[in-house]
Design a protein around this motif. Sequence first.
Motif, PDB file in Angstrom:
ATOM      1  N   TYR A 209       0.808  -1.223   0.000  1.00 27.23           N
ATOM      2  CA  TYR A 209       0.000   0.000   0.000  1.00 27.23           C
ATOM      3  C   TYR A 209       0.842   1.276   0.000  1.00 27.23           C
ATOM      4  O   TYR A 209       0.567   2.216  -0.748  1.00 27.23           O
ATOM      5  N   THR A 221      -5.233   0.258  -3.825  1.00 26.05           N
ATOM      6  CA  THR A 221      -5.812   0.631  -2.530  1.00 26.05           C
ATOM      7  C   THR A 221      -6.829  -0.430  -2.111  1.00 26.05           C
ATOM      8  O   THR A 221      -7.160  -1.324  -2.891  1.00 26.05           O
ATOM      9  N   SER A 222      -7.326  -0.309  -0.888  1.00 30.33           N
ATOM     10  CA  SER A 222      -8.133  -1.411  -0.328  1.00 30.33           C
ATOM     11  C   SER A 222      -9.520  -1.534  -0.946  1.00 30.33           C
ATOM     12  O   SER A 222     -10.116  -2.599  -0.917  1.00 30.33           O
ATOM     13  N   ARG A 223     -10.063  -0.436  -1.451  1.00 31.18           N
ATOM     14  CA  ARG A 223     -11.465  -0.384  -1.902  1.00 31.18           C
ATOM     15  C   ARG A 223     -12.432  -0.797  -0.787  1.00 31.18           C
ATOM     16  O   ARG A 223     -13.501  -1.364  -1.038  1.00 31.18           O
ATOM     17  N   ASN A 320      -8.536   7.485  -5.067  1.00 29.59           N
ATOM     18  CA  ASN A 320      -8.332   8.734  -4.312  1.00 29.59           C
ATOM     19  C   ASN A 320      -7.543   9.776  -5.111  1.00 29.59           C
ATOM     20  O   ASN A 320      -7.876  10.959  -5.110  1.00 29.59           O
TER      21      ASN A 320
HETATM   22  P1  FAD Z   1      -7.699   3.357   0.957  1.00 30.98           P
HETATM   23  O1  FAD Z   1      -6.618   4.161   0.348  1.00 30.98           O
HETATM   24  O2  FAD Z   1      -7.540   1.896   0.994  1.00 30.98           O
HETATM   25  O3  FAD Z   1      -7.878   3.930   2.438  1.00 30.98           O
HETATM   26  C1  FAD Z   1      -8.491   3.169   3.477  1.00 30.98           C
HETATM   27  C2  FAD Z   1      -9.661   3.924   4.050  1.00 30.98           C
HETATM   28  O4  FAD Z   1      -9.234   5.133   4.650  1.00 30.98           O
HETATM   29  C3  FAD Z   1     -10.698   4.330   3.037  1.00 30.98           C
HETATM   30  O5  FAD Z   1     -11.563   3.272   2.733  1.00 30.98           O
HETATM   31  C4  FAD Z   1     -11.380   5.489   3.724  1.00 30.98           C
HETATM   32  O6  FAD Z   1     -12.342   5.046   4.646  1.00 30.98           O
HETATM   33  C5  FAD Z   1     -10.239   6.134   4.503  1.00 30.98           C
HETATM   34  N1  FAD Z   1      -9.685   7.255   3.744  1.00 30.98           N
HETATM   35  C6  FAD Z   1      -8.715   7.218   2.811  1.00 30.98           C
HETATM   36  N2  FAD Z   1      -8.447   8.464   2.368  1.00 30.98           N
HETATM   37  C7  FAD Z   1      -9.272   9.287   3.030  1.00 30.98           C
HETATM   38  C8  FAD Z   1      -9.474  10.705   3.010  1.00 30.98           C
HETATM   39  N3  FAD Z   1      -8.772  11.522   2.233  1.00 30.98           N
HETATM   40  N4  FAD Z   1     -10.439  11.205   3.804  1.00 30.98           N
HETATM   41  C9  FAD Z   1     -11.166  10.408   4.605  1.00 30.98           C
HETATM   42  N5  FAD Z   1     -11.010   9.079   4.667  1.00 30.98           N
HETATM   43  C10 FAD Z   1     -10.069   8.528   3.889  1.00 30.98           C
HETATM   44  N6  FAD Z   1     -14.068   8.871   1.059  1.00 30.98           N
HETATM   45  C11 FAD Z   1     -15.223   8.318   1.438  1.00 30.98           C
HETATM   46  O7  FAD Z   1     -15.219   7.329   2.168  1.00 30.98           O
HETATM   47  N7  FAD Z   1     -16.415   8.843   1.051  1.00 30.98           N
HETATM   48  C12 FAD Z   1     -16.499   9.944   0.248  1.00 30.98           C
HETATM   49  O8  FAD Z   1     -17.600  10.399  -0.066  1.00 30.98           O
HETATM   50  C13 FAD Z   1     -15.278  10.537  -0.199  1.00 30.98           C
HETATM   51  N8  FAD Z   1     -15.288  11.591  -1.033  1.00 30.98           N
HETATM   52  C14 FAD Z   1     -14.098  12.166  -1.424  1.00 30.98           C
HETATM   53  C15 FAD Z   1     -14.114  13.296  -2.244  1.00 30.98           C
HETATM   54  C16 FAD Z   1     -12.928  13.905  -2.636  1.00 30.98           C
HETATM   55  C17 FAD Z   1     -12.961  15.147  -3.506  1.00 30.98           C
HETATM   56  C18 FAD Z   1     -11.702  13.368  -2.224  1.00 30.98           C
HETATM   57  C19 FAD Z   1     -10.402  14.015  -2.629  1.00 30.98           C
HETATM   58  C20 FAD Z   1     -11.671  12.248  -1.410  1.00 30.98           C
HETATM   59  C21 FAD Z   1     -12.857  11.635  -0.989  1.00 30.98           C
HETATM   60  N9  FAD Z   1     -12.843  10.497  -0.138  1.00 30.98           N
HETATM   61  C22 FAD Z   1     -14.040   9.956   0.241  1.00 30.98           C
HETATM   62  C23 FAD Z   1     -11.597  10.005   0.433  1.00 30.98           C
HETATM   63  C24 FAD Z   1     -10.877   8.902  -0.381  1.00 30.98           C
HETATM   64  O9  FAD Z   1     -10.739   9.299  -1.707  1.00 30.98           O
HETATM   65  C25 FAD Z   1     -11.602   7.556  -0.330  1.00 30.98           C
HETATM   66  O10 FAD Z   1     -11.894   7.213   1.005  1.00 30.98           O
HETATM   67  C26 FAD Z   1     -10.745   6.444  -0.922  1.00 30.98           C
HETATM   68  O11 FAD Z   1     -10.409   6.749  -2.248  1.00 30.98           O
HETATM   69  C27 FAD Z   1     -11.498   5.134  -0.880  1.00 30.98           C
HETATM   70  O12 FAD Z   1     -10.757   4.119  -1.481  1.00 30.98           O
HETATM   71  P2  FAD Z   1     -10.095   2.964  -0.625  1.00 30.98           P
HETATM   72  O13 FAD Z   1     -11.095   2.358   0.283  1.00 30.98           O
HETATM   73  O14 FAD Z   1      -9.399   2.056  -1.593  1.00 30.98           O
HETATM   74  O15 FAD Z   1      -9.049   3.796   0.239  1.00 30.98           O
END
Ligand code: FAD
Length: 439
Positions: A209, A221-223, A320
């Motif tokens: 990661y 990423t984890s999704r 992200n």
């Molecule tokens: P991973 O990279 O695997 O991260 C693990 C977990 O960490 C995520 O599942 C999430 O719960 C949390 N996380 C990661 N990055 C962030 C962050 N920047 N802020 C808050 N939590 C984070 N996330 C949402 O869950 N819901 C949304 O509506 C949302 N809208 C977004 C809008 C914008 C404009 C941006 C820039 C980011 C947003 N995010 C949102 C944050 C982030 O993009 C997503 O959580 C992430 O892409 C989800 O993919 P993942 O589970 O593979 O993340």
Amino acid sequence: MTVSIALFTQDLRLHDNPVLHAARAAADQVVPLFVLDPAVADAGFAAPNRQAFLADCLADLDASLRRIGSRLTVRRGEPAEQTARVAAEAGATTVHLAAGVSGFAQRREARLRALFGDRLHVHDASVTVVPAGRITPAGRDHYAVFTPYFRAWQQAPRRTVLGAPRAIDTPGGLGGERPAPVGPLSPALPPGGESAGRRRWRRWDVDGYAAAHDDLAADATSRLSPYLHFGCLSPTELVERALRQGGEGAQAFVRQLAWRDFHHQVLAARPDAARRDYRPRGDLWHRDEREAEAWRQGRTGYPIVDAGMRQLAEEGWMHNRARLLTAGFLAKSLYLDWRIGAAHFLSLLVDGDVANNQLNWQWVAGTGTDTRPNRVLNPLRQADRYDPDGAYVRRWVPELAGLPGRSAHRPWPAGADYPPPLIAPDALADRFRRARGLE
Ligand code: FAD
């Protein structure tokens, strides 16, 4: 015979669920209850993608409960009223609920409190790892900057992870509803529910990661975000497991989960930040519906932006890094009101979350918690850096599939079939810089 109600909200799981655990400890029988609230739809928060995912979550929760002798009761209506009705039918005396942070969750809790008084038990550290408001800087009710928050967050005590219950006794005869069918869906939505979430978590390798989380094409990423949004997975359990495993990837992953808590504690203290600028900068946003629509459709003429927007339409999810640069393009390059972009994201994102979506949008727009609110992400430089071979663009923008390597990021002379850039590459920062008085 005593009966309690476990009122599920954003905690649709059996594992590590403080609400279910406490409801079970408090009474001989438990009614696991979920209330479909029409006010969520009326407020525009019930996007079809999330409704479909929620239906999966409820079906999975019911199936898991049935395996241990219980079942899920689903009702439709105002949550406090419906809970009171079920309490009367089942003879339940106590209600257990997870603390929420949005204005909506706070109002729901207040209405339940008015009906149940001290028979309502609210459990924190369920939706987040560290409860909103538990750690605060001196003299303030929340942290406004992530880095000091993260330092305090790492030191904060965490509760013990709870196992899934092996048996639950539930009174019979409680009729229920089913979620109604919903509108058009993104074609490649992930399946909802705790079982699907745990499966995905088991299969995902956190080790890579740290190195690959920003690589758009690697999709490393984890999704897990939709499963976290609906509480199919417990953030506390994820953090504990990652810290036990250790390593750079696990550390980086835990930091992202702390970002999630960070935004939740901002929203809990400032529920109005869902709509209003957290830090107003006097922006007079440019208005242009044609530009906004081109952005929504993934036809801005910037392939990396268009790729992100098309992934969102197809999967109800976006990487992200793509969220950052598509949002930056709308709010800083086109200088359109961040609320336009946030609303479009919320209409499609299966993880669409008021705290994370609105506050990340505000961060990008420079009205939120970013300590460098005037930064402008250049989509071409971002593309070269995070999609160096152009593979992400070719995956999502089929018109450009024939362009090799990073030439896919600059198709203008070659791509007759592709729209010209909405805004010239050398003018990407102009509107924003002028409007903010930076030149
Ligand atoms: P991973 O990279 O695997 O991260 C693990 C977990 O960490 C995520 O599942 C999430 O719960 C949390 N996380 C990661 N990055 C962030 C962050 N920047 N802020 C808050 N939590 C984070 N996330 C949402 O869950 N819901 C949304 O509506 C949302 N809208 C977004 C809008 C914008 C404009 C941006 C820039 C980011 C947003 N995010 C949102 C944050 C982030 O993009 C997503 O959580 C992430 O892409 C989800 O993919 P993942 O589970 O593979 O993340």
